[in-house]
Scaffold this active site. Structure first.
Site, PDB file in Angstrom:
ATOM      1  N   ASP A 435      37.070  27.288  59.638  1.00  0.00           N
ATOM      2  CA  ASP A 435      38.072  26.939  58.641  1.00  0.00           C
ATOM      3  C   ASP A 435      38.059  27.965  57.505  1.00  0.00           C
ATOM      4  OD1 ASP A 435      40.083  25.455  57.512  1.00  0.00           O
ATOM      5  OD2 ASP A 435      38.936  23.596  57.369  1.00  0.00           O
ATOM      6  N   GLU A 438      41.150  32.323  53.800  1.00  0.00           N
ATOM      7  CA  GLU A 438      42.409  32.847  53.246  1.00  0.00           C
ATOM      8  C   GLU A 438      42.302  33.240  51.774  1.00  0.00           C
ATOM      9  OE1 GLU A 438      43.079  29.242  55.914  1.00  0.00           O
ATOM     10  OE2 GLU A 438      42.055  29.611  54.007  1.00  0.00           O
ATOM     11  N   ASP A 501      47.078  22.450  57.486  1.00  0.00           N
ATOM     12  CA  ASP A 501      47.250  21.131  56.869  1.00  0.00           C
ATOM     13  C   ASP A 501      48.721  20.777  56.736  1.00  0.00           C
ATOM     14  OD1 ASP A 501      44.551  21.329  56.686  1.00  0.00           O
ATOM     15  OD2 ASP A 501      44.490  21.665  54.527  1.00  0.00           O
TER      16      ASP A 501
END
Length: 777
Positions: A435, A438, A501
């Site tokens: 995860d 970014e 998400d």
């Protein structure tokens, strides 16, 4: 970024100079070198005093690809990072001349430069047609200034350029009439990018805006070519938005590099692009099964997990992977790779029990370290974190308290990070959800001296590469799997990626699909999404519709935020729907194995936009609520509570795989579907290999398989040869079936006479003898 004020004027705050005239063209070792002046030079040598002058270099990194490097000031320091490209230094090319112009040819692709003394132009041609090109006011340098200036100036003096606060290089490539643009990585807005401003900047921002987790500075068009801009930093695209008839791209600095990639078909463009930037490896068969997670913020422990796993088994819902999300870790200690002992008393034993039940185990990780964890001190002492200019570790409270970021440009940091992963693998963990990645800062110092602005997007490449390569080293080729969120160019080599998400709504389900189709248009071959949506409670209706969609994606994961995604949390019918579509996907594993081979060996995605599969069908150009899964299955998910779907079928007789109903296209169709069905349409003349009673992902994919032939009248007179694979492994044996019509009979011959299989046309089944079978149509 927009630099213009309408058509004629430069935007206030900028000065500009453009390549106006071709001054000279000469051959160099690797291609052509062009000088283009910003002013007109007609025999007056005094006009050559000063500049700007642009250097344009043309070369070829591979057959059918032309590299263009445009420079204002040459020789500027470049600290990287750079995308890792597979360049053939000996790729053949030809230099030719025609009507005074000079060209470079690579395969069927040509770049032609206007003759010296003429207005500067650069045209790209293939197959006797002009694809795109640039001309005066296309290539330019823009100085961003802090003072007023004369907006009526047509060019600037060199002193003004060097005195600007920032310089940008800009290029514009022409768009033809009715030309459509696709790609740019994961994009959740309109699938056709015309009219959009597209920024190359990764962001942790969800799926409902123009911010994305996966930026890819690459696009292709329906006119048979693609363009890759070779810059990891913040490239800005104006796609028919600043100048309606052009795609514009720009970045800071004095140098701009891009590649024009020939088709003639969109799949050919992707083949060449992925040969240049890398292709996805083979994935293990278990990755294609159903993944179930603990969800994100839900409280869970050993008993919760056991209830999830046993509940799926008790309801006869085949499960392949169980994923532990963030809270397997201790609060405030993310991500230090230590189990929360209060909730999980015997991780090693529990993982062994999962394996005994036939499950693989995935755990959540990220590349950030909380300062609360003792591991943070270890990282600081070792010099493994990204630093500020004064040498102290960069820190933020964005995600965890005093959080630092692992510096993956440091080989010792990579080795240290992998040593922590190794302890989890020793416990029995099979794969990782990588995860984040970014949010790399831009005011920091990297171990290798990389430009921090360029590293913002590239950080995710090093992060996922580090984890993937370590898994591959430990487990062997073809067994490594990630579940990754962020990516940049080349990230397709470290699959699988999921869409991030999203909200629990029909609109978010549709925007997730748009993002996936855009990513599949950009060199990525595998994709998943959070079935049920991440944020919110989908309710029984949306959950069941998302299950249909999710189990007909390349990879399938049940995941949410504050609510769980086990089907019995919604209603018992949800269990029935999940069981049906999970088993449907397992039955299609022989078909998916062939599609996975195309991903790894050709760079053609397993999940395809209609515009990619049917580039010459005008109706397919805008479709973003349906897609092709492999060569022959059209999927149109249900995006409305009333079960109504409007979908398009191209030419020929298409058959609904689930109901047997047929539709003759080209045609728009509107239908209503219950929770056990949706438009899953089979292409005319398709041969689909299935194993109808499969309940797991193990074993031979062809033994006891059924070859289903759809609309056999669409088979050519000579028939068709179908190549199928006995597994998902790279070296899995391939078996050929030749299928043809003979009057009112369909015949099939198998290259392996020992294989047990069945031939079917509709309800009729053929008998196999010595590798041959026939059945009445």
């Amino acid at each position: 970024m927009k630099f213009s004020d309408g058509y004629w004027r430069v935007r206030e705050g900028f000065t500009a100079a453009w390549a106006r005239q071709t001054y000279s063209v000469r051959r160099v070792d690797d291609g052509l070198r062009v000088l283009a002046s910003a002013g007109l030079v007609h025999g007056d040598r005094g006009a050559t005093l000063g500049g700007p002058v642009f250097t344009v270099s043309l070369s070829t990194p591979a057959e059918g690809v032309i590299r263009v490097v445009e420079e204002h000031y040459r020789g500027r320091v470049d600290n990287g990072p750079h995308f890792r490209l597979n360049v053939d230094e000996n790729a053949p090319f030809e230099i030719f001349e025609e009507d005074g112009a000079t060209g470079l040819r690579s395969g069927d692709l040509e770049a032609v430069v206007s003759a010296p003394g003429e207005i500067f132009s650069l045209d790209f041609r293939s197959g006797g047609k002009t694809l795109t090109g640039t001309s005066y006011k296309g290539l330019g340098v823009y100085g961003e200034r802090l003072r007023d200036f004369d907006r009526n100036r047509t060019h600037l003096d060199p002193e003004e350029v060097s005195g600007s606060s920032r310089n940008y290089m800009r290029e514009q490539l022409r768009l033809g009439l009715d030309e459509k643009v696709y790609g740019f990585g994961e994009r959740f807005g309109h699938f056709v990018k015309n009219g959009q401003t597209v920024e190359m900047w990764n962001s942790d921002a969800g799926t409902s805006s123009d911010a994305v987790y996966k930026e890819i500075p690459f696009y292709w068009t329906n006119k048979g070519y693609g363009v890759f801009v070779n810059h990891p930093e913040d490239v800005s695209f104006e796609v028919g938005s600043e100048t309606v008839g052009k795609v514009q791209f720009s970045t800071r600095g004095e140098r701009l590099e891009y590649y024009v990639i020939a088709g003639p078909e969109p799949k050919d463009v992707l083949r060449r692009y992925t040969a240049l930037t890398g292709r996805a490896p083979y994935l293990p068969s278990w990755s294609y099964g159903l993944w179930l997670t603990t969800s994100f913020l839900t409280d869970y422990d050993d008993d919760t997990v056991a209830g999830f796993v046993d509940g799926m088994r008790d309801r006869d819902i085949p499960l392949s992977v169980f994923h532990y999300d963030c809270y397997w870790l201790r609060p405030y200690h993310w991500c230090d790779f230590e189990w929360d002992g209060d909730m999980f008393h015997d991780p090693r034993g529990t993982i062994a029990e999962h394996h005994r039940k036939g499950l693989k185990v995935c755990v959540w990780i990220n590349p950030y370290l909380s300062s609360v964890s003792p591991l943070y001190d270890e990282a600081v002492d070792g010099g493994y974190l990204i630093r500020l200019a004064d040498g102290s570790p960069y820190a933020t409270d964005f995600w965890q308290p005093g959080m630092g970021l692992v510096d993956f440009t440091n080989p010792e940091a990579r080795e240290w990070y992998c040593s922590k992963l190794g302890k989890l693998l020793d416990m029995g963990v099979d794969c990782f959800k990588t995860d984040f990645g970014e949010s790399a800062p831009t005011d920091v110092v990297y171990h290798d001296g990389s430009d921090p602005i360029a590293m913002h997007n590239y950080y995710t490449y090093l992060y996922n590469q580090t984890v993937y390569r370590y898994l591959e080293q430990r487990q062997g080729k073809g067994e490594a799997v990630l579940f990754a969120r962020s990516a940049t160019v080349g990230g397709q080599q470290f699959p699988v990626h999921w869409g991030g998400d999203c909200e629990s709504s029909y609109a978010a389900m549709a925007e997730s699909l748009r993002g996936g189709l855009s990513l599949m248009s950009s060199g990525f071959g595998f994709w998943a999404h959070d079935i049920g949506g991440f944020e919110g409670d989908p309710g029984p209706d949306l959950y069941k519709r998302w299950v249909q969609f999710g189990l007909l994606s390349t990879h399938s994961r049940l995941h949410g935020s504050k609510t769980v995604r086990v089907p019995w949390a919604f209603d018992e019918e949800s269990c029935d729907v999940l069981r049906r579509f999970t088993k449907l996907k397992l039955s299609l594993l022989p078909y998916l194995a062939r599609g996975s081979q195309q991903v790894s060996e050709e760079g053609v995605p397993l999940m395809r936009p209609m515009a990619l599969e049917f580039p010459h069908d005008p109706a397919a150009q805008y479709l973003d609520r349906q897609y092709m899964l492999g060569d022959d299955l059209l999927v149109a998910p249900v995006f409305s509570p009333d079960g109504t779907v409007e979908y398009y079928v191209p030419e020929g007789e298409w058959t609904n795989y689930l109901t047997g109903e047929t539709v003759v296209g080209p045609k728009w169709v509107t239908g209503e579907f219950d929770y056990m069905s949706l438009p899953l349409m089979v292409r005319p003349g398709a041969v689909i290999a299935v194993q109808e009673n499969r309940n797991d992902t193990e074993g031979d994919l062809l033994d006891d398989a059924t070859l289903k032939v759809f609309s056999p009248e669409a088979l050519a007179d000579e028939g068709k040869t179908v190549v199928l694979r006995r597994g998902f492994e790279e070296d899995a044996p391939c078996v050929e079936f030749h299928v043809r019509r003979v009057g009112s009979t369909v015949e099939a011959t198998c290259s392996d006479p020992t294989l047990t299989w069945t031939l079917a046309c509709g309800e009729a089944r053929g008998v196999v003898e010595s590798g041959k079978a026939s059945v009445m149509i």
